[in-house]
Design a protein around this motif. Sequence first.
Motif, short mmCIF file in Angstrom:
data_model
loop_
_atom_site.label_atom_id
_atom_site.label_comp_id
_atom_site.label_asym_id
_atom_site.label_seq_id
_atom_site.Cartn_x
_atom_site.Cartn_y
_atom_site.Cartn_z
N PRO A 146 0.85 -1.20 0.00
CA PRO A 146 0.00 0.00 0.00
C PRO A 146 0.88 1.24 0.00
CG PRO A 146 -0.63 -1.53 1.75
CD PRO A 146 0.67 -2.03 1.19
N GLU A 147 0.48 2.26 -0.78
CA GLU A 147 1.24 3.50 -0.87
C GLU A 147 0.49 4.60 -0.11
OE1 GLU A 147 4.11 4.37 -1.43
OE2 GLU A 147 4.42 5.68 -3.14
N PRO A 148 1.07 5.09 0.99
CA PRO A 148 0.38 6.16 1.74
C PRO A 148 0.17 7.40 0.86
CG PRO A 148 2.32 5.36 2.95
CD PRO A 148 2.36 4.75 1.57
N SER A 149 -0.92 8.11 1.09
CA SER A 149 -1.25 9.29 0.26
C SER A 149 -0.17 10.36 0.36
CB SER A 149 -2.59 9.86 0.69
OG SER A 149 -2.52 10.28 2.04
N TRP A 150 0.58 10.39 1.45
CA TRP A 150 1.58 11.43 1.66
C TRP A 150 2.95 11.07 1.08
CZ3 TRP A 150 5.22 8.91 4.40
CH2 TRP A 150 4.81 7.92 5.29
N CYS A 151 3.11 9.84 0.59
CA CYS A 151 4.42 9.41 0.09
C CYS A 151 4.73 10.10 -1.24
CB CYS A 151 4.48 7.90 -0.08
SG CYS A 151 6.11 7.31 -0.64
N LEU A 152 5.98 10.54 -1.37
CA LEU A 152 6.47 11.20 -2.59
C LEU A 152 6.57 10.25 -3.76
CD1 LEU A 152 9.54 13.49 -1.80
CD2 LEU A 152 7.40 14.11 -2.92
N GLY A 153 6.59 8.94 -3.51
CA GLY A 153 6.82 7.96 -4.55
C GLY A 153 8.22 7.40 -4.45
N HIS A 154 8.55 6.49 -5.38
CA HIS A 154 9.81 5.76 -5.28
C HIS A 154 10.57 5.80 -6.61
CE1 HIS A 154 8.64 4.08 -1.33
NE2 HIS A 154 7.43 4.28 -1.82
N ALA A 155 10.61 6.99 -7.24
CA ALA A 155 11.24 7.14 -8.54
C ALA A 155 12.73 6.80 -8.49
CB ALA A 155 11.06 8.57 -9.06
N ILE A 187 11.17 2.30 2.58
CA ILE A 187 10.71 3.44 3.38
C ILE A 187 9.85 4.38 2.52
CG2 ILE A 187 12.85 4.74 2.95
CD1 ILE A 187 12.55 5.80 5.85
N HIS A 188 8.72 4.79 3.09
CA HIS A 188 7.90 5.83 2.47
C HIS A 188 8.35 7.16 3.08
CE1 HIS A 188 5.15 2.84 0.83
NE2 HIS A 188 4.98 2.33 2.04
N SER A 189 8.44 8.20 2.24
CA SER A 189 8.85 9.53 2.71
C SER A 189 8.00 10.60 2.04
CB SER A 189 10.31 9.82 2.32
OG SER A 189 11.16 8.82 2.79
ZN LIG Z 1 5.90 5.15 -0.73
#
Ligand SMILES: [Zn+2]
Length: 127
Positions: free
Chosen positions: A22-31, A43-45
Amino acid sequence: MSTEHPPTVTLTTSDHGDVTLPEPSWCLGHAIHDPETQYANIIHSSTDTVLTFRRALLMTACLVQSPNAAPGTEGLGGPTPGVSVYPLGETLGPDQLYDLAGRLDAYADQLRDLADQLTRILGGEDR
Ligand SMILES: [Zn+2]
């Protein structure tokens, strides 16, 4: 370009292959994800909240979560979302963040007091 936030993200790991989380709505993504990342170290950031003055970076803070980490030592992050603060090097909860904000408020008052004192000194009122 879509502005929709994906509900999940699939990432390559060195120990579990491709994993979907699951990707939290606040995560910048993982480009800029490193495929050598271990599953537990994903880590989600969020976007950094940055305090700079002139060219100096004084402090940054951002939401973080390591969803697959073992419940960690306090201050080191883990599966519970927190706010990572640099240069403190710790992940804080809400009460700790309010405490930090209060201390920054008090520090700003001290800087204003110093500016007032310097103004008096430069004006010849205080030697
Ligand atoms: Zn993320």
